[in-house]
Design an enzyme around this catalytic site. Structure first.
Site, PDB file in Angstrom:
ATOM      1  N   GLY A  71     -24.558  39.825 -35.514  1.00 48.82           N
ATOM      2  CA  GLY A  71     -24.903  40.192 -34.145  1.00 48.82           C
ATOM      3  C   GLY A  71     -24.521  39.099 -33.154  1.00 48.82           C
ATOM      4  O   GLY A  71     -24.044  39.381 -32.047  1.00 48.82           O
ATOM      5  N   THR A  72     -24.729  37.862 -33.534  1.00 49.63           N
ATOM      6  CA  THR A  72     -24.436  36.739 -32.641  1.00 49.63           C
ATOM      7  C   THR A  72     -22.955  36.708 -32.279  1.00 49.63           C
ATOM      8  O   THR A  72     -22.594  36.571 -31.099  1.00 49.63           O
ATOM      9  CB  THR A  72     -24.839  35.412 -33.326  1.00 49.63           C
ATOM     10  OG1 THR A  72     -26.234  35.474 -33.622  1.00 49.63           O
ATOM     11  CG2 THR A  72     -24.552  34.221 -32.435  1.00 49.63           C
ATOM     12  N   ASN A 151     -36.055  42.350 -29.008  1.00 44.12           N
ATOM     13  CA  ASN A 151     -36.473  42.002 -30.363  1.00 44.12           C
ATOM     14  C   ASN A 151     -37.902  41.467 -30.432  1.00 44.12           C
ATOM     15  O   ASN A 151     -38.528  41.512 -31.469  1.00 44.12           O
ATOM     16  CB  ASN A 151     -35.505  40.984 -30.969  1.00 44.12           C
ATOM     17  CG  ASN A 151     -35.171  39.852 -30.024  1.00 44.12           C
ATOM     18  OD1 ASN A 151     -34.696  40.093 -28.907  1.00 44.12           O
ATOM     19  ND2 ASN A 151     -35.421  38.640 -30.433  1.00 44.12           N
ATOM     20  N   SER A 199     -25.767  44.517 -36.221  1.00 47.88           N
ATOM     21  CA  SER A 199     -25.805  43.537 -37.310  1.00 47.88           C
ATOM     22  C   SER A 199     -26.356  44.191 -38.562  1.00 47.88           C
ATOM     23  O   SER A 199     -27.369  44.890 -38.516  1.00 47.88           O
ATOM     24  CB  SER A 199     -26.701  42.372 -36.901  1.00 47.88           C
ATOM     25  OG  SER A 199     -26.801  41.456 -37.971  1.00 47.88           O
ATOM     26  N   HIS A 201     -27.771  42.918 -41.345  1.00 46.94           N
ATOM     27  CA  HIS A 201     -29.002  42.451 -42.010  1.00 46.94           C
ATOM     28  C   HIS A 201     -30.277  42.897 -41.295  1.00 46.94           C
ATOM     29  O   HIS A 201     -31.380  42.688 -41.803  1.00 46.94           O
ATOM     30  CB  HIS A 201     -28.979  40.930 -42.221  1.00 46.94           C
ATOM     31  CG  HIS A 201     -29.300  40.096 -41.024  1.00 46.94           C
ATOM     32  ND1 HIS A 201     -30.567  39.655 -40.753  1.00 46.94           N
ATOM     33  CD2 HIS A 201     -28.520  39.620 -40.034  1.00 46.94           C
ATOM     34  CE1 HIS A 201     -30.549  38.913 -39.649  1.00 46.94           C
ATOM     35  NE2 HIS A 201     -29.313  38.888 -39.185  1.00 46.94           N
ATOM     36  N   CYS A 325     -35.844  32.067 -34.122  1.00 51.65           N
ATOM     37  CA  CYS A 325     -35.031  30.896 -33.794  1.00 51.65           C
ATOM     38  C   CYS A 325     -35.856  29.862 -33.056  1.00 51.65           C
ATOM     39  O   CYS A 325     -35.588  28.685 -33.117  1.00 51.65           O
ATOM     40  CB  CYS A 325     -33.848  31.290 -32.928  1.00 51.65           C
ATOM     41  SG  CYS A 325     -33.403  33.006 -33.039  1.00 51.65           S
TER      42      CYS A 325
HETATM   43  C1  LIG Z   1     -31.071  39.287 -34.856  1.00 50.87           C
HETATM   44  C2  LIG Z   1     -30.542  39.539 -33.498  1.00 50.87           C
HETATM   45  C3  LIG Z   1     -29.287  39.035 -33.106  1.00 50.87           C
HETATM   46  C4  LIG Z   1     -28.478  38.133 -33.994  1.00 50.87           C
HETATM   47  O1  LIG Z   1     -27.910  38.825 -35.086  1.00 50.87           O
HETATM   48  P1  LIG Z   1     -27.322  37.975 -36.317  1.00 50.87           P
HETATM   49  O2  LIG Z   1     -26.635  38.990 -37.160  1.00 50.87           O
HETATM   50  O3  LIG Z   1     -28.480  37.333 -36.999  1.00 50.87           O
HETATM   51  O4  LIG Z   1     -26.368  36.970 -35.746  1.00 50.87           O
HETATM   52  C5  LIG Z   1     -28.822  39.346 -31.847  1.00 50.87           C
HETATM   53  N1  LIG Z   1     -29.535  40.118 -31.010  1.00 50.87           N
HETATM   54  C6  LIG Z   1     -30.735  40.626 -31.349  1.00 50.87           C
HETATM   55  C7  LIG Z   1     -31.461  41.499 -30.382  1.00 50.87           C
HETATM   56  C8  LIG Z   1     -31.280  40.347 -32.588  1.00 50.87           C
HETATM   57  O5  LIG Z   1     -32.473  40.836 -32.913  1.00 50.87           O
END
Ligand SMILES: *Cc1c(COP(=O)(O)O)cnc(C)c1O
Length: 387
Positions: A71-72, A151, A199, A201, A325
């Site tokens: 996601g990042t 989130n 993402s 995971h 984080c």
């Molecule tokens: C977890 C998350 C991310 C980051 O995703 P990763 O795959 O861990 O890099 C980005 N945005 C939101 C809203 C998230 O919950």
């Protein structure tokens, strides 16, 4: 001790089916999809199939999916890619104060490089007002990026309305859908977005793989320079096993979406009602109705979320205060501060995020233990109101 995992917004376990589908691609089918011999063909075919499944989850077409490392990276790719790919049109970006750090920190990085960013506030339930978006647009705006759902507090944003404003103004619209894809209906057509991040995971797939949806015809700069993979947008040998796992996770999430939503909605409401009933001075954070089916975020006054968390952990219950984080620091989360709650109250929040394995027994166990912990902490707390 049996552990109760209620932190699915931080990450989810990969499904058994996902792991099984991935395994052959580490060994027997290890080929590079760019190779022309049979090993390469096997990998390529698996990737084509997985791309279809991921596209299908968000109602996109396969050639609109760019695989990323998560996601990042999808957020970074979208924001930097549009910012630098459209410098001839302008240098202004609109976002909100409640975005994930993957979005916020990318915007701040761009600000240091000559871009202008508007950070829109939210109302007391965490909702971005589409009228604020409209007012913030200038003739230099190239991108609006507002998350699909938050989130931390689970609030679902009015993305379709904001996208319409973006479209009318000729501005690209990106949304971070990491918390929503595979959890609530997430349809790029209905939402009207040009770019969308997901993402694996967060939806019972493996870590280290995600995707950026890029609508056909979008001007976006290349993100990783090297090979011509991912339609020349991201050079690097593809993470085939991860991609295959992501495909299976996406397909299963789509299949189970409605049933899971119903089940988790009911458990969520049971937990919210139980906490409100059994513990005094609690407040639900986020929107009461427009919220993710798995998100419970409560402010429990006169105790620190961090202390509750540690005490729950001793009893094998995993929850979160603030985002994963930042939970190592004592600063209140930027999301809670954006709701205009004072610092000490912002530190009194705790988040439970439910998952597909969460049971009524687990919720009831939390409802049995949490009041005891809160009572004990309050009896020792300097924050307590003494009447
Ligand atoms: C977890 C998350 C991310 C980051 O995703 P990763 O795959 O861990 O890099 C980005 N945005 C939101 C809203 C998230 O919950």
């Amino acid at each position: 001790m049996k552990r109760i995992y209620l932190d699915h917004a931080a990450t989810t376990p990969a499904r058994e089916e996902v792991v099984q589908a991935m395994l052959p691609f580490f060994t027997d089918s290890f080929g590079n999809p760019s190779s022309i011999y049979s090993y390469g063909v096997e990998a390529r075919e698996a990737m084509v199939e997985a791309r279809e499944k991921v596209a299908n989850l968000i109602n996109a077409s396969a050639d609109e999916i760019v695989f990323t490392s998560g996601g990042t990276e999808a957020d970074n790719h979208a924001i930097q890619g549009i910012a630098y790919g459209n410098l001839n049109k302008g240098n202004h970006i609109i976002t909100s104060t409640i975005e994930h750090h993957a979005v916020l920190d990318t915007c701040q990085w761009l600000e240091k490089r000559g871009f202008n960013v508007t950070y829109l506030p939210v109302d007391k339930h965490g909702i971005v007002d589409p009228n604020d978006v409209k007012k913030a647009i200038t003739d230099k705006t190239t991108l609006i990026t507002i998350m699909h759902a938050n989130n931390e507090m689970g609030t679902i944003e009015p993305i379709a309305e904001i996208s319409k404003i973006a479209r009318d103004a000729g501005v690209y619209m990106h949304t971070d859908a990491v918390q929503t894809a595979g959890h609530i209906p997430t349809d790029v057509g209905q939402m009207g977005v040009d770019l969308l991040s997901i993402s694996a995971h967060k939806l019972y797939g493996p870590k280290g793989i995600g995707a950026l949806y890029v609508k056909k015809g979008t001007d976006i700069a290349k993100f990783l320079h090297g090979g011509a993979q991912e339609q020349n947008r991201r050079g690097t040998t593809e993470n085939i096993a991860g991609i295959v796992g992501f495909g299976v996770a996406a397909e299963m999430a789509k299949h189970e979406l409605t049933a899971e939503m119903q089940k988790q909605n009911a458990l969520r409401d049971r937990l919210i009602a139980g906490i409100s009933e059994h513990i005094e001075d609690t407040h639900l954070m986020g929107h009461p109705l427009r919220r993710l089916p798995n998100n419970v975020n409560m402010r429990i006054d006169y105790v620190e979320g961090e202390s509750i968390l540690l005490n729950l952990d001793i009893e094998g219950i995993c929850a979160s205060s603030g985002s994963a984080c930042t939970s190592a620091s004592l600063d209140p989360s930027h999301v809670m501060l954006a709701l205009n709650v004072p610092h000490d109250q912002a530190r009194s929040t705790i988040r439970f995020t439910l998952g597909r394995m969460t049971s009524e027994q687990e919720i009831d166990h939390v409802l049995e233990r949490l009041p005891v912990i809160v009572k004990r902490l309050r009896s020792m707390s300097p924050l307590i109101k003494r009447s």
